[in-house]
Design a protein around this motif. Sequence first.
Motif, short mmCIF file in Angstrom:
data_model
loop_
_atom_site.label_atom_id
_atom_site.label_comp_id
_atom_site.label_asym_id
_atom_site.label_seq_id
_atom_site.Cartn_x
_atom_site.Cartn_y
_atom_site.Cartn_z
N MET A 76 40.54 33.47 -58.59
CA MET A 76 41.72 34.35 -59.45
C MET A 76 43.03 34.46 -59.70
O MET A 76 43.65 35.04 -60.75
CB MET A 76 40.67 36.28 -58.72
CG MET A 76 41.45 37.11 -59.59
SD MET A 76 41.15 38.42 -58.78
CE MET A 76 41.24 39.99 -60.81
N SER A 77 43.87 33.84 -58.43
CA SER A 77 44.55 33.86 -58.23
C SER A 77 45.36 32.70 -59.02
O SER A 77 46.75 32.45 -60.13
CB SER A 77 45.43 33.61 -57.00
OG SER A 77 45.31 34.90 -56.22
N MET A 78 44.76 31.61 -59.46
CA MET A 78 45.38 29.97 -60.31
C MET A 78 44.71 30.98 -60.94
O MET A 78 45.89 30.23 -62.10
CB MET A 78 43.89 29.31 -59.53
CG MET A 78 43.76 28.42 -58.50
SD MET A 78 42.68 27.39 -58.45
CE MET A 78 41.20 28.27 -58.45
N ILE A 79 44.07 31.37 -61.58
CA ILE A 79 43.61 31.57 -63.30
C ILE A 79 44.76 32.38 -63.63
O ILE A 79 45.69 32.52 -64.98
CB ILE A 79 42.43 32.15 -63.91
CG1 ILE A 79 40.98 31.01 -63.54
CG2 ILE A 79 42.22 33.47 -64.82
CD1 ILE A 79 39.81 31.89 -62.84
N GLU A 80 44.83 33.83 -62.84
CA GLU A 80 46.47 33.99 -63.50
C GLU A 80 47.62 33.62 -63.72
O GLU A 80 48.16 33.95 -64.92
CB GLU A 80 46.34 35.30 -62.28
CG GLU A 80 45.68 37.02 -61.97
CD GLU A 80 45.17 37.62 -61.67
OE1 GLU A 80 46.97 37.74 -60.22
OE2 GLU A 80 44.58 38.14 -60.97
N GLU A 81 47.89 32.49 -62.46
CA GLU A 81 49.01 32.00 -62.57
C GLU A 81 49.26 31.13 -64.15
O GLU A 81 50.27 30.48 -64.96
CB GLU A 81 49.69 30.75 -61.75
CG GLU A 81 49.80 31.76 -60.49
CD GLU A 81 50.53 30.51 -59.40
OE1 GLU A 81 51.26 31.51 -58.38
OE2 GLU A 81 49.80 29.27 -58.95
N LEU A 82 47.87 30.26 -64.81
CA LEU A 82 47.89 29.26 -65.12
C LEU A 82 48.06 30.07 -66.93
O LEU A 82 48.74 29.59 -67.63
CB LEU A 82 46.53 29.25 -65.40
CG LEU A 82 46.12 28.25 -66.78
CD1 LEU A 82 46.40 26.92 -66.60
CD2 LEU A 82 44.60 28.21 -66.61
N VAL A 83 47.25 31.69 -66.61
CA VAL A 83 47.17 31.93 -68.33
C VAL A 83 48.71 33.15 -68.29
O VAL A 83 49.21 32.68 -69.34
CB VAL A 83 46.54 33.11 -68.02
CG1 VAL A 83 46.66 34.80 -68.91
CG2 VAL A 83 44.92 33.06 -67.95
N GLN A 84 49.09 33.38 -67.36
CA GLN A 84 50.38 34.30 -67.51
C GLN A 84 51.95 32.93 -68.15
O GLN A 84 51.92 33.09 -68.55
CB GLN A 84 51.16 34.59 -66.43
CG GLN A 84 50.26 35.69 -65.13
CD GLN A 84 50.30 36.71 -64.33
OE1 GLN A 84 51.30 36.65 -63.68
NE2 GLN A 84 49.33 37.11 -64.23
N THR A 85 51.50 31.65 -67.06
CA THR A 85 52.76 30.44 -67.47
C THR A 85 52.21 30.15 -68.43
O THR A 85 53.41 30.12 -69.31
CB THR A 85 52.56 29.99 -66.39
OG1 THR A 85 52.48 29.82 -64.89
CG2 THR A 85 53.40 28.53 -66.80
N VAL A 86 51.31 29.77 -69.47
CA VAL A 86 51.57 29.85 -70.65
C VAL A 86 51.06 30.28 -71.72
O VAL A 86 52.18 30.19 -72.97
CB VAL A 86 49.62 28.82 -70.61
CG1 VAL A 86 48.92 28.36 -72.20
CG2 VAL A 86 49.32 28.13 -69.62
N SER A 87 51.23 31.49 -71.35
CA SER A 87 51.64 32.85 -72.39
C SER A 87 53.30 32.12 -72.81
O SER A 87 53.48 33.01 -73.52
CB SER A 87 51.22 34.38 -72.20
OG SER A 87 49.56 34.68 -71.83
N LEU A 88 53.60 32.57 -71.78
CA LEU A 88 54.86 32.20 -71.66
C LEU A 88 55.84 31.12 -71.74
O LEU A 88 56.70 30.81 -72.03
CB LEU A 88 56.00 33.05 -70.66
CG LEU A 88 55.80 33.76 -69.90
CD1 LEU A 88 55.77 34.64 -68.95
CD2 LEU A 88 56.47 35.57 -70.87
N GLY A 89 54.34 30.52 -72.72
CA GLY A 89 55.06 28.89 -72.71
C GLY A 89 55.36 27.79 -72.22
O GLY A 89 56.37 26.42 -71.87
N GLY A 90 54.57 27.83 -70.38
CA GLY A 90 55.06 27.00 -69.38
C GLY A 90 54.03 26.00 -69.94
O GLY A 90 53.28 25.73 -69.73
#
Length: 281
Positions: free
Chosen positions: A134-148
Amino acid sequence: MEWFNPLYLADKQNDFKTQSFVLKKTMPELYDLVLKYKPDLIWSDGDWEAPDSYWNSTSFLAWLYNDSPVKDTVVVNDRWGRGCSCRHGGFYNCADKYRPGTLPEHKWEMCSSLDRLSWGYRSNMSLPEVMDEMSMIEELVQTVSLGGNYLLNVGPTKEGVIVPIFQERLLALGRWLDTNGEAIYESQPWRVQMENTTDTVWYTSKGPVVFAIFLLWPLDSVLHLSSPIPSPGTQVTLLGFAGTLEWQKQPGKGMLVTLPYMLPSPVPPQSGWVVKLEGVK
């Protein structure tokens, strides 16, 4: 830097007024790496104790971008001397595990590690110290949503082995991407990156298509989205599920999406599902 290299320690003793380590070690290696292997990306690190003038960063980067064999394709990060991070670079790392909070103007990367306490392998690592799925997916999603870009580190053993717990985590993230990668790869930030009322719904886009990635399954299986503006032709699907989903305009603004029925399970559900929205603004 190399913490225990005698050349580096001597330069440090001299307040970095000498450059024996740079001239005899790092610069020859960097030029050799570029000329021999023609890398797409050079990720510099360990720069923070000395200024860029000690590292000869500007000289190397000028050659890299003007005369090297990868001058038209190479990408670099922002760690090229004390005070450089988050100010100069092809893309910004800023701090380790950096989260900007709002959409940055400059391309950036979030670098994280599966072992929460170390970038290198630790034989005394315990399970609670390893990021869960869950932590990996959260980090991935939040990062990509902010263009990272999302860089996920694993530390191999001294024999070069990726230990089973790291393998299991990486494979789990891969399985999630097999289903939901359409919302991640080649995506762009949308006009809204996350729902104002929650940090569990994040958005990405690809052309006219919008993806709403929700990290928690709503208890009533109705997803409340206040940011998209639907039209009569709006079509909603859930990645990994066949068919379209029913939706209706939400009183005020946004839309309510009726999710598929999920059978009760003793196994905790995965984290992160993606609703694909076509025909919204």
